[in-house]
Design an enzyme around this catalytic site. Structure first.
Site, PDB file in Angstrom:
ATOM      1  N   CYS A  74      28.722 -22.051  -2.753  1.00 55.43           N
ATOM      2  CA  CYS A  74      28.107 -22.541  -3.960  1.00 55.43           C
ATOM      3  C   CYS A  74      28.350 -21.591  -5.263  1.00 55.43           C
ATOM      4  CB  CYS A  74      26.764 -22.665  -3.743  1.00 55.43           C
ATOM      5  SG  CYS A  74      25.647 -23.372  -5.387  1.00 55.43           S
ATOM      6  N   CYS A  82      21.094 -19.569  -9.715  1.00 62.03           N
ATOM      7  CA  CYS A  82      20.024 -20.293  -8.767  1.00 62.03           C
ATOM      8  C   CYS A  82      19.415 -19.206  -7.972  1.00 62.03           C
ATOM      9  CB  CYS A  82      20.797 -21.491  -8.033  1.00 62.03           C
ATOM     10  SG  CYS A  82      19.496 -22.225  -6.746  1.00 62.03           S
ATOM     11  N   CYS A  85      19.125 -19.714  -2.606  1.00 58.96           N
ATOM     12  CA  CYS A  85      19.784 -19.095  -1.270  1.00 58.96           C
ATOM     13  C   CYS A  85      20.074 -17.582  -1.732  1.00 58.96           C
ATOM     14  CB  CYS A  85      21.157 -19.682  -1.373  1.00 58.96           C
ATOM     15  SG  CYS A  85      21.268 -21.663  -1.004  1.00 58.96           S
ATOM     16  N   CYS A 165      23.378 -29.491  -4.966  1.00 61.78           N
ATOM     17  CA  CYS A 165      22.886 -28.289  -4.228  1.00 61.78           C
ATOM     18  C   CYS A 165      23.400 -28.415  -2.584  1.00 61.78           C
ATOM     19  CB  CYS A 165      21.471 -28.454  -4.036  1.00 61.78           C
ATOM     20  SG  CYS A 165      20.562 -27.125  -2.813  1.00 61.78           S
ATOM     21  N   GLN A 238       8.765 -30.179   8.671  1.00 63.41           N
ATOM     22  CA  GLN A 238       9.870 -29.408   8.593  1.00 63.41           C
ATOM     23  C   GLN A 238      11.039 -29.805   7.691  1.00 63.41           C
ATOM     24  OE1 GLN A 238       9.567 -26.268   9.620  1.00 63.41           O
ATOM     25  NE2 GLN A 238       7.706 -26.305  10.514  1.00 63.41           N
ATOM     26  N   TYR A 267      -4.117 -25.460  12.128  1.00 69.34           N
ATOM     27  CA  TYR A 267      -3.314 -25.836  10.895  1.00 69.34           C
ATOM     28  C   TYR A 267      -2.359 -26.707  11.435  1.00 69.34           C
ATOM     29  CZ  TYR A 267      -4.870 -21.017   9.888  1.00 69.34           C
ATOM     30  OH  TYR A 267      -5.694 -19.897   9.627  1.00 69.34           O
ATOM     31  N   GLU A 291      -7.001 -29.504  10.375  1.00 67.85           N
ATOM     32  CA  GLU A 291      -6.263 -29.483   9.473  1.00 67.85           C
ATOM     33  C   GLU A 291      -6.958 -29.775   8.298  1.00 67.85           C
ATOM     34  OE1 GLU A 291      -3.453 -29.403   6.645  1.00 67.85           O
ATOM     35  OE2 GLU A 291      -2.931 -29.006   8.561  1.00 67.85           O
ATOM     36  N   CYS A 363       5.998 -18.681   9.639  1.00 65.39           N
ATOM     37  CA  CYS A 363       7.411 -18.660   8.787  1.00 65.39           C
ATOM     38  C   CYS A 363       7.483 -17.465   7.914  1.00 65.39           C
ATOM     39  CB  CYS A 363       7.023 -19.966   7.695  1.00 65.39           C
ATOM     40  SG  CYS A 363       5.436 -19.865   6.935  1.00 65.39           S
TER      41      CYS A 363
END
Length: 406
Positions: A74, A82, A85, A165, A238, A267, A291, A363
Site C-alpha cells: 500500500c 496512514c 497498518c 484501503c 469480529q 462480555y 453483556e 485482543c
C-alpha cells in the site's frame, strides 16, 4: 532527558521488537521506539515525539535492510501517512514471529512467567485463511474538513485521504465512499462500512449524536458456529471473516465443556461463545451471557432465543458479579473482555465462583498478561495458549488462553 528534538534525524541500529508496532533502539542510552523498522536494521530515523525517558521515531530511510523487509503493497503505509497498518514492510511469515515475540515479552515482563514457561506453552501465532490483504469486513473511514473520507495518521486525528484501503474486504473497496469516486461527506464525521459473511454490504454516515444509513440493510447477517446471526451494523462482530469460527473452535477445544455443566460467557456480545457452549452442555446444562452494551444484549436475546438453556443478563460484568446477578457454582467461564482486560476485581470474583477452567479471549497481550499475573496470585496458572493473526499487516494479535487452578 534526551538531547533529541522533534523532527531531528538520527542514524541508529534497531534492536528487538516492542509492543505497538515498534522496535527498540538506543541513542546515547536513550530509548527510541521506531516504527517502519525491523530488528537488526540500520536506519535514518526522524523523531516524531519526545517524552520523559523515551522518544518515538519513524524510519524514513533504510541504510541496511533486514532479510525480512518487503516493499509495502500500500502506498499509504509509510511514515507520515496512514497509521492503520504497522507491519506492511514485514514479510507475512515474519509478522507472525514478530507478534509471537511481543506476546512472549509481555507474558514475561507483565505476566510473571519465565522463559521456560513460555517455552512450555509454545508461544506462537497462526495465520488465518485468506492472506494478508482484503480481509477487513468492517472499516470506519474518518472525514476531513473538506468532506473527504480517509484514514488517520499514527497517533493523530489528522485524516489521510486515500483512494483504496488494501486490507479492506473487496466489497468495501468497491464502495463509492472515497474521494477518488467523487464522494463527499460535508455533514459527516465518519463513514462506517460493513461487508458481512452473510453477503450484506452497508454504508452508514456518522455525525455528532446521529447516524443515517446511506446504502444497504439496517441489519446484517453473519455466519459462524453453524448458525446465522442477524445484528445491527453497529453491533460488535469480529472483523476478519474467519475469526469467529476460529475463536469458537479454540474456546471449545481448550474449555472442553461437558454435558450438564454450567457456563458463563462474560462480555458475551451477541452470544457467539454462548451458542457454542450451549451445544456442548446440552439441555441439562446452563449458559449465562453477561453483556453491558444495549445492542449486544438485544442481538444476543434475538439470536439465542431458540436455546432455552441460555440466559442473557444485561449488566456490566463487574456489577453482575459483585451484586450477584450471576452466582456460582460454575464449571466453565469464557472471558472475552475489551482491550483494557478483565482487571483484578473481575478475576477475583471469577475465581471465587469456583470454575474448573477459564478460557480467556484477549485482543491485547499486555492486558492479558496483567490478568494472568492476577490469576497466578490466586493460585491459578496458564496451561495452554493459542495465538491467531486476526489482524494481518497490523500490530494486533488475538490470544486464547486456558487457565486452571494450580
Amino acid at each position: 532527558m534526551s538531547g533529541l528534538e522533534e523532527a531531528e534525524r538520527v542514524e541508529l541500529t534497531v534492536a528487538a521488537v516492542a509492543p505497538g508496532g515498534h522496535c527498540v533502539a538506543r541513542v546515547d542510552g536513550q530509548v527510541v521506539f521506531v516504527r517502519h523498522a525491523l530488528p537488526g536494521e540500520r536506519v535514518l530515523a526522524e523523531v516524531t515525539e519526545v517524552h520523559r525517558g523515551f522518544v518515538r521515531a519513524d524510519a524514513v530511510r533504510v541504510l541496511e535492510a533486514a532479510p525480512d523487509r518487503v516493499t509495502p503493497p500500500c502506498p499509504y503505509a509509510r511514515p507520515g501517512r496512514c497509521g492503520g497498518c504497522d507491519l506492511q514492510h514485514v514479510a507475512p511469515d515474519a509478522q507472525l514471529s514478530w507478534k509471537a515475540a511481543v506476546v512472549r515479552e509481555q507474558l514475561v515482563r507483565l505476566g510473571g512467567l519465565t522463559e521456560a514457561d513460555c517455552d512450555a506453552l509454545g508461544v506462537r501465532v497462526t495465520a488465518l485463511p485468506g492472506g494478508p490483504l482484503g480481509w477487513r469486513s468492517r472499516v470506519r473511514y474518518a472525514v476531513d474538513a473538506a468532506g473527504r473520507a480517509g484514514l488517520l495518521k499514527h497517533r493523530s486525528h489528522e485524516v489521510v485521504p486515500v483512494d483504496r484501503c488494501l486490507i479492506a474486504h473487496p466489497a468495501i473497496q468497491e464502495l463509492p465512499v472515497l474521494a477518488v469516486t467523487g464522494a463527499n461527506w460535508p455533514d459527516a464525521e465518519a463513514v462506517e462500512t460493513v461487508a458481512s459473511t452473510g453477503g450484506d454490504v452497508a454504508v452508514t454516515a456518522v455525525a455528532t449524536g446521529s447516524s443515517h444509513r446511506v446504502s444497504g440493510p439496517e441489519r446484517v447477517r453473519e455466519r459462524a458456529a453453524g448458525r446465522e446471526w442477524v445484528l445491527p451494523t453497529s453491533s460488535f462482530w469480529q472483523v476478519h471473516p474467519a475469526a469467529a469460527d476460529t475463536l469458537v473452535d479454540a474456546v471449545l477445544e481448550l474449555a472442553d465443556p461437558r454435558p450438564g455443566e454450567r457456563a458463563w460467557d462474560l462480555y458475551g456480545g451477541a452470544g457467539l461463545f454462548a451458542a457454542a457452549l450451549a451445544g456442548r452442555v446440552g439441555g441439562t446444562g446452563r449458559v449465562t451471557v453477561v453483556e453491558a452494551a444495549g445492542d449486544g444484549v438485544a442481538a444476543a436475546r434475538e439470536n439465542l432465543r431458540d436455546l432455552p438453556a441460555v440466559e442473557v443478563v444485561a449488566a456490566r460484568v463487574e456489577t453482575a458479579l459483585a451484586r450477584r446477578r450471576v452466582t456460582g457454582p460454575v464449571d466453565v467461564v469464557v472471558l472475552d473482555p475489551p482491550r483494557t482486560g478483565a482487571g483484578k476485581r473481575v478475576v477475583r470474583d471469577v475465581v471465587a465462583a469456583g470454575p474448573r477452567a477459564v478460557t480467556y479471549v484477549a485482543c491485547d497481550p499486555a492486558a492479558f498478561a496483567r490478568d494472568v499475573r492476577v490469576f497466578a496470585e490466586l493460585g491459578w496458572r496458564l496451561v495452554a495458549l493459542r495465538g491467531y493473526d486476526l489482524f494481518p499487516m497490523t500490530r494486533h494479535v488475538e490470544l486464547v488462553g486456558l487457565l486452571t487452578p494450580a
